[in-house]
Design an enzyme around this catalytic site. Structure first.
Site, PDB file in Angstrom:
ATOM      1  N   ALA A  91       0.754  -1.182  -0.033  1.00  0.00           N
ATOM      2  CA  ALA A  91      -0.150   0.145  -0.089  1.00  0.00           C
ATOM      3  C   ALA A  91       0.860   1.231   0.011  1.00  0.00           C
ATOM      4  O   ALA A  91       0.617   2.315  -0.664  1.00  0.00           O
ATOM      5  CB  ALA A  91      -0.959  -0.017   1.182  1.00  0.00           C
ATOM      6  N   ASP A  92       1.871   1.293   0.655  1.00  0.00           N
ATOM      7  CA  ASP A  92       2.848   2.283   0.812  1.00  0.00           C
ATOM      8  C   ASP A  92       3.412   2.496  -0.736  1.00  0.00           C
ATOM      9  O   ASP A  92       3.684   3.856  -1.215  1.00  0.00           O
ATOM     10  CB  ASP A  92       3.932   1.998   1.605  1.00  0.00           C
ATOM     11  CG  ASP A  92       3.737   2.688   3.243  1.00  0.00           C
ATOM     12  OD1 ASP A  92       2.754   3.274   3.252  1.00  0.00           O
ATOM     13  OD2 ASP A  92       4.290   1.848   4.108  1.00  0.00           O
ATOM     14  N   GLU A  93       3.804   1.567  -1.182  1.00  0.00           N
ATOM     15  CA  GLU A  93       4.633   1.683  -2.714  1.00  0.00           C
ATOM     16  C   GLU A  93       3.515   2.216  -3.790  1.00  0.00           C
ATOM     17  O   GLU A  93       3.873   3.038  -4.478  1.00  0.00           O
ATOM     18  CB  GLU A  93       4.899   0.438  -3.070  1.00  0.00           C
ATOM     19  CG  GLU A  93       6.075  -0.395  -2.118  1.00  0.00           C
ATOM     20  CD  GLU A  93       7.572  -0.310  -2.911  1.00  0.00           C
ATOM     21  OE1 GLU A  93       7.637   0.663  -4.015  1.00  0.00           O
ATOM     22  OE2 GLU A  93       8.300  -0.631  -2.169  1.00  0.00           O
TER      23      GLU A  93
END
Length: 396
Positions: free
Chosen positions: A180-182
């Site tokens: 999700a961060d990426e």
């Protein structure tokens, strides 16, 4: 095509296609630093604003032999670092002076944090009316959950992704990467570039809102639509619900992944396995029939693979044009000559003089090549240089 042919018109003095773009990076952990890493890799002058004496990104383990964290070295490369305490009046004043020289501000604090410090979007646009201000957060700047904190696995859980991952009948499994961060970081970089394109046409800046939750849902292959209309996809592990065979199969010395999407590929596979009669047999000839005969087909393919080495099976299948790959460890993937040829691990001199192979930029440009120009600086290492530039700008 040879690499030298692709790059035959490269500019030798270019940092990348974003050369000349100034970015102020007020980010921490991964999603925000990843977004600004993308922009820095593309040639932008990214100035990270870090808390003096801070240790953001000092996440274990260190890269062996360097004493430096893989975490920070990965997403802080190609940037400069300025030490400013944005919670204090002096730090805020200096930051807003930097904003006046910038094209972009990227931040990933909890919504409202920078507003409370007096450096939010409205504060920044007062000193630079056409500023593009990108905010990355777990849930977005508005909505019922906007006030909630978030970590990557929390978004994977809340977004339904974790429930899809894993083997049938098993517990939900998170992605082993910061998924999700990426995705939020990539969408933030895309959003920043789109807003810059709008500014080029109109002279207008704007606030760009990117949430980890939105990014994960968008990048879920359209499956939320099925779930919202009463047809939620099942957990299938290594298989898919539209192609058979498509699975991981065990060999004598490891595993391979094979996907057979075309009927002509099934016929080729049947011949390779010594079962040519299955190419046109009832229950096998079309993908629709194979979907209904999944267990038997998996049994046949698994039986053929079980008596062969990975390399032998992959060679035999590849020779017939089938889509197959060995299931490798990350160590094996990193040692692949193709990875080296694509510049995806670039030997880099780090800030303390040690060396490490850092993951390189994935996008290749024939005219404005990109690469790792410098390693991650120590926090605040470039403060004097950047502030001197600010004074020089004020004097001219």
């Amino acid at each position: 095509m040879r690499e030298q042919d692709f790059h035959r018109e490269s500019l030798s003095d270019s940092t990348g296609p974003l050369q000349g773009v100034r970015v102020l990076d007020v980010t921490k952990v991964w999603s925000g630093p990843l977004a600004t890493c993308v922009l820095a890799d593309l040639g932008a002058d990214v100035v990270s604003v870090e808390l003096p004496g801070g240790r953001d990104g000092q996440v274990p383990p260190d890269i062996p032999g360097t004493g430096l964290s893989w975490f920070r070295e990965t997403v802080r490369r190609n940037k400069r670092s300025v030490g400013l305490d944005l919670r204090e009046a002096e730090g805020r004043e200096c930051f807003l002076r930097l904003v006046a020289t910038a094209d972009l501000v990227v931040e990933n604090y909890k919504p409202g944090t920078l507003d409370g410090w007096g450096i939010g979007y409205e504060d920044c646009r007062r000193v630079r009316p056409d500023i593009v201000f990108v905010s990355v957060s777990g849930w977005g700047q508005y909505g019922p959950n906007a006030h909630l904190p978030a970590y990557d696995p929390v978004i994977q859980a809340a977004g339904g992704w974790m429930d899809l991952n894993g083997l049938p009948g098993s517990a939900p499994v998170r992605a082993p990467t910061f998924l999700a961060d990426e995705l939020a970081g990539l969408h933030a970089a895309i959003g920043a570039l789109a807003a810059l394109a709008h500014r080029t046409r109109t002279g207008e800046g704007q606030h760009v809102d990117v949430s980890m939750m939105d990014s994960l849902l968008f990048s879920s292959s359209g499956l939320p639509t099925l779930a919202a209309t009463g047809a939620p996809p099942p957990r299938l592990g290594n298989e898919t619900d539209f192609v058979v065979p498509s699975n991981v199969y065990a060999c004598l010395d490891g595993h391979l992944y094979l996907a057979v999407a075309l009927n002509k590929h099934w016929r080729a596979l049947a011949e390779v396995m010594g079962r040519p009669e299955l190419g046109g047999a009832d229950g096998y000839a079309t993908n629709k029939e194979r979907l209904a005969n999944r267990d038997e087909i998996n049994r046949i393919v698994a039986g053929w693979c079980a008596g062969r080495t990975v390399s032998g099976a992959v060679a035999a299948l590849s020779e017939r044009g089938l889509v197959v790959a060995p299931v490798r460890t990350l160590t094996e993937a990193a040692a692949d000559p193709h990875v080296a040829a694509r510049g995806m691990l670039q030997e880099t001199v780090l800030s303390n003089g040690s060396r490490a192979p850092l993951v390189g930029p994935p996008v290749k440009f024939s005219r404005t090549p990109t690469g790792i120009r410098r390693a991650a600086p120590a926090p605040g290492a470039d403060t004097a240089e950047v502030l001197a530039e600010l004074e020089n700008d004020a004097a001219t």
